[in-house]
Write a protein that holds these residues in place. Structure first.
Motif, PDB file in Angstrom:
ATOM      1  N   PHE A   1     -26.619   3.701  69.120  1.00  0.00           N
ATOM      2  CA  PHE A   1     -26.975   3.609  67.663  1.00  0.00           C
ATOM      3  C   PHE A   1     -28.306   4.485  66.878  1.00  0.00           C
ATOM      4  O   PHE A   1     -28.810   5.254  66.086  1.00  0.00           O
ATOM      5  N   GLU A   2     -29.440   3.661  67.603  1.00  0.00           N
ATOM      6  CA  GLU A   2     -30.369   2.792  66.855  1.00  0.00           C
ATOM      7  C   GLU A   2     -31.178   4.697  67.031  1.00  0.00           C
ATOM      8  O   GLU A   2     -32.328   4.826  66.437  1.00  0.00           O
TER       9      GLU A   2
ATOM     10  N   PHE B   1     -31.597   8.161  64.845  1.00  0.00           N
ATOM     11  CA  PHE B   1     -32.595   8.161  63.683  1.00  0.00           C
ATOM     12  C   PHE B   1     -34.397   8.981  64.221  1.00  0.00           C
ATOM     13  O   PHE B   1     -35.360   9.213  63.249  1.00  0.00           O
TER      14      PHE B   1
ATOM     15  N   PHE C   1     -29.215  10.231  54.427  1.00  0.00           N
ATOM     16  CA  PHE C   1     -28.538  10.193  55.652  1.00  0.00           C
ATOM     17  C   PHE C   1     -27.083  10.295  55.374  1.00  0.00           C
ATOM     18  O   PHE C   1     -26.581   9.916  54.893  1.00  0.00           O
TER      19      PHE C   1
ATOM     20  N   ALA D   1     -22.862   2.969  62.780  1.00  0.00           N
ATOM     21  CA  ALA D   1     -22.855   2.075  64.049  1.00  0.00           C
ATOM     22  C   ALA D   1     -21.662   1.241  64.051  1.00  0.00           C
ATOM     23  O   ALA D   1     -21.517   0.085  64.574  1.00  0.00           O
TER      24      ALA D   1
ATOM     25  N   LEU E   1     -19.346  -0.234  62.127  1.00  0.00           N
ATOM     26  CA  LEU E   1     -19.424  -1.632  61.491  1.00  0.00           C
ATOM     27  C   LEU E   1     -17.355  -1.429  61.064  1.00  0.00           C
ATOM     28  O   LEU E   1     -18.038  -0.563  60.502  1.00  0.00           O
TER      29      LEU E   1
ATOM     30  N   PRO F   1     -26.177  -4.093  65.571  1.00  0.00           N
ATOM     31  CA  PRO F   1     -25.724  -5.645  64.903  1.00  0.00           C
ATOM     32  C   PRO F   1     -25.131  -6.945  65.264  1.00  0.00           C
ATOM     33  O   PRO F   1     -24.274  -5.706  66.421  1.00  0.00           O
TER      34      PRO F   1
ATOM     35  N   THR G   1     -26.227  -8.568  57.441  1.00  0.00           N
ATOM     36  CA  THR G   1     -26.443  -7.927  58.385  1.00  0.00           C
ATOM     37  C   THR G   1     -27.568  -7.742  59.873  1.00  0.00           C
ATOM     38  O   THR G   1     -29.031  -7.653  58.774  1.00  0.00           O
TER      39      THR G   1
ATOM     40  N   ARG H   1     -29.064  -7.973  62.991  1.00  0.00           N
ATOM     41  CA  ARG H   1     -29.495  -7.340  64.164  1.00  0.00           C
ATOM     42  C   ARG H   1     -31.284  -7.093  65.011  1.00  0.00           C
ATOM     43  O   ARG H   1     -32.361  -8.085  64.277  1.00  0.00           O
TER      44      ARG H   1
ATOM     45  N   TYR I   1     -27.462  -6.597  51.352  1.00  0.00           N
ATOM     46  CA  TYR I   1     -27.103  -6.210  50.996  1.00  0.00           C
ATOM     47  C   TYR I   1     -26.383  -6.879  49.418  1.00  0.00           C
ATOM     48  O   TYR I   1     -25.499  -7.878  49.500  1.00  0.00           O
TER      49      TYR I   1
ATOM     50  N   SER J   1     -28.256   2.237  51.343  1.00  0.00           N
ATOM     51  CA  SER J   1     -28.047   1.826  52.563  1.00  0.00           C
ATOM     52  C   SER J   1     -26.244   2.709  53.252  1.00  0.00           C
ATOM     53  O   SER J   1     -25.427   3.058  53.864  1.00  0.00           O
ATOM     54  N   ASN J   2     -26.571   4.448  52.107  1.00  0.00           N
ATOM     55  CA  ASN J   2     -25.885   5.414  52.849  1.00  0.00           C
ATOM     56  C   ASN J   2     -24.651   5.043  53.059  1.00  0.00           C
ATOM     57  O   ASN J   2     -23.378   5.392  53.540  1.00  0.00           O
ATOM     58  N   HIS J   3     -24.162   4.501  51.393  1.00  0.00           N
ATOM     59  CA  HIS J   3     -22.960   3.995  51.384  1.00  0.00           C
ATOM     60  C   HIS J   3     -22.095   4.897  49.749  1.00  0.00           C
ATOM     61  O   HIS J   3     -21.535   3.886  49.388  1.00  0.00           O
TER      62      HIS J   3
ATOM     63  N   ASN K   1     -19.077  -1.942  54.554  1.00  0.00           N
ATOM     64  CA  ASN K   1     -19.564  -0.978  54.999  1.00  0.00           C
ATOM     65  C   ASN K   1     -17.741  -0.184  55.401  1.00  0.00           C
ATOM     66  O   ASN K   1     -17.279  -0.611  55.495  1.00  0.00           O
TER      67      ASN K   1
END
Ligand code: 6FA
Ligand code: ABL
Length: 542
Positions: free
Chosen positions: A64-65, A68, A82, A95, A97, A350, A371, A373, A396, A474-476, A519
């Motif tokens: 996952f990481e 980027f 993103f 990720a 989650l 995470p 979160t 990690r 968050y 947060s890309n949300h 998330n």
């Protein structure tokens, strides 16, 4: 050939919509602008250490990481943030989650119209198809637990209890637990391996990749089909609907507004930007048929702040550097994954998640989510530290947040924030600072634990005040085609139909009226299930 339902975008919302509608016997076309992701979809972006296997970047959780850095063909190139532009959308690059929605997420208090309050029912439908796990390694063992063990020493004195989070979906105050995922057998699963898989088995379902939808074609309030950039799919790239057919936009919080603007739907200033664009301008209908709706307004995203700590017991896992995890992983971990899909590569980064309700000076309650990690992306300090022993707590502000921003497009049709959504209401910042302070103060009693960023010379308020807004993202993103009961304050009605149209719907993150508690991809999928039930029940359809 005409279709009963044309769905634009194969992400969290679109894949669920396509499956439910094809299951109901409708003739369904799902159109995705990007290409394959996991091996099952034809993806072959495999790290050198897994050559000869099906273990793509999108399949192996521990990669996952690596999303980027490098040649990131999977990210949308026409937004400043993103977003995944490939099969699965965000769910193929995130990720994973996985938080079953809470009753509050779908409450009228969170902005949903009445008739949407079935979170419990849809949480079990979603969990039935995509089971949650907090032991993502199929051997049942937990790996890289050092940061978990340290952070629980911070949380317990604050009155937190340890829980299996998805077994207690409505308990989100002073709770923590192991990060929950929808990985299966040590691989990414999600909507691509469930809902898309069942759709593909049906003869009334068709899936197109690498086809970009520019606009919906309409005759006043009636949509007749979609305009694509691909002349092989229909005359001049046009794909028609059957009589009474419907279009569903599931192109995400930036993608859906872009299509609406080009279709003459939205605020005048944004439609005018599309009209001037040399590529799509000619597709914008005459001004007399523009539909003025607050597309792009009311957006939210969680503001998030990273705290980076060092502890002698922690293994930072090389900070998940791509030069390690992609090119040159720890040999034992790579061998273990190749042998049995177990070990550190069976989970994303995470390790622990927590929630706490916080009262604000305005009398409202907002929730904080954390979160945790191993490792960190970047550290800011002039003091020495050991990069092999650091971990990150991303804090968050979650459910109850009051700030809103606005998104739109620039002259090149690139999606961007016209007004940043974070901390527009200063109380959001006050409350997040309160939560951050509680964590930092409690951390002081944990032996051998050092706060590396912000360092001892940097006051927390200065750290937060000077935080790079793009790093706070947060890309949300949600809310850009908000659901509601009035065409002055919302874009879609309580059946997710775009106001002022007969047969155009939106089913993705953009209809969410306010952020959910966690998330969001599971909550978005639950809302898609519910939306399709309403669309099918609505008279006048195919
Ligand atoms: N959500 C979670 O629940 N858990 C996570 O761990 C998590 N992590 C991340 C994360 O690490 C990153 C880096 C990002 C970017 C997001 C994360 N999220 C997480 C958020 C979650 O993935 C998103 O909220 C969720 O996927 C949004 O679902 P939507 O259905 O609204 O939108 P998608 O972006 O998934 O799908 C849109 C699709 O439409 C894409 O496949 C896109 O290529 C396609 N599309 C867009 N415009 C199009 C067009 N004009 N024509 C054809 N296709 C188009
Ligand atoms: C999410 O829901 C967020 O959208 C992601 O931003 C977040 O990942 C994942 N979940 C995991 O918590 C972070 C990465 O861990 C960072 O390395 C990366 O810099 C950041 O996303 C980029 O926004």
């Amino acid at each position: 050939t005409p279709y009963d339902y044309i769905i634009v975008g194969a992400g969290a919302g679109g894949i669920v919509a396509a499956d439910k509608l094809s299951q109901a016997g409708k003739k369904v076309l799902l159109i995705e602008r990007g290409g394959p992701s996991t091996a099952e979809t034809g993806g072959n972006n495999i790290p050198p250490w897994a050559k000869g296997t099906n273990d793509t970047r999108f399949d192996v959780p521990g990669l996952f990481e690596s999303m980027f850095t490098g040649n990131t063909f999977w990210w949308c190139k026409d937004t400043n943030f993103f977003a995944g532009c490939l099969t699965g959308g965000g769910t193929s690059v995130n990720a994973a989650l996985y938080w079953l929605p809470t009753d509050d997420d779908f409450s009228t208090g969170n902005g949903w119209p009445s008739g949407w309050q079935q979170a419990g029912q849809y949480a079990s439908i979603i969990n039935g198809r995509m089971p949650s796990t907090d032991t993502p390694s199929p051997d049942g063992k937990l790996y890289l637990q050092e940061s978990y063990n340290v952070v629980q020493q911070i949380l317990k004195p604050l009155g937190y209890s340890e829980l299996t989070i998805n077994s207690n979906r409505n308990f989100k105050d002073h709770v923590y637990g192991h990060s929950a995922y929808n990985f299966v057998n040590g691989k990414r699963a999600g909507p691509v391996a469930t809902y898309l898989r069942t759709s593909k088995a049906r003869s009334n379902f068709k899936f197109l990749q690498y086809v970009y939808v520019q606009s919906v074609v309409r005759n006043g309030a009636t949509i007749t089909g979609v305009q694509t950039n691909d002349t092989t799919v229909g005359p001049n790239g046009f794909i028609p609907l059957t009589k009474n057919g419907r279009v569903i936009l599931s192109a995400g919080s930036f993608g859906t507004p872009r299509i609406l603007f080009t279709s003459g739907i939205g605020p005048t200033d944004m439609i005018q930007v599309a009209q001037k664009n040399p590529t799509v301008g000619s597709l914008v209908p005459a001004q007399s048929s523009w539909i003025n709706l607050p597309v792009g307004f009311n957006v939210q995203d969680n503001p998030s702040i990273n705290l980076i700590f060092q502890h002698p017991t922690v293994d930072a896992y090389d900070n998940w550097d791509s030069a390690v995890i992609w090119d040159n992983p720890r040999p034992a971990d790579a061998a273990q994954y190749l042998k049995s899909n177990t070990g550190p590569f069976a989970g994303a980064s995470p390790r622990l998640n927590f929630w706490q309700a916080l009262g604000g000076p305005d009398g409202k309650t907002r929730w904080m989510q954390g979160t945790v990690r191993p490792g960190a992306g970047s550290v800011t300090t002039k003091y020495p530290y050991d990069s092999s022993k650091i971990f990150t707590i991303t804090v968050y502000l979650s459910y109850g947040i009051t700030s809103r921003g606005r998104i739109g497009i620039d002259a090149a049709m690139k999606g961007q924030a016209l007004v940043n959504p974070w901390f527009q209401d200063p109380v959001d910042k006050t409350v997040l600072l309160d939560g951050l302070n509680q964590i930092i103060n409690s951390a002081k009693q944990v032996s051998n634990l050092t706060l590396v960023t912000p360092d001892k010379d940097t006051a927390l308020t200065d750290y937060v005040n000077n935080y790079d807004p793009s790093a706070m993202c947060s890309n949300h993103w949600i809310g850009s085609a908000k659901i509601g009961t009035s065409n002055t304050t919302s874009v879609v009605d309580s059946n997710t139909k775009v106001w002022g149209t007969n047969n155009l719907f939106v089913v993705d993150a953009s209809i969410w009226p306010s952020l959910p508690m966690g998330n969001p991809h599971a909550a978005i999928m639950a809302s898609a299930e519910l939306a399709v039930a309403k669309i099918l029940a609505l008279s006048g359809g195919p």
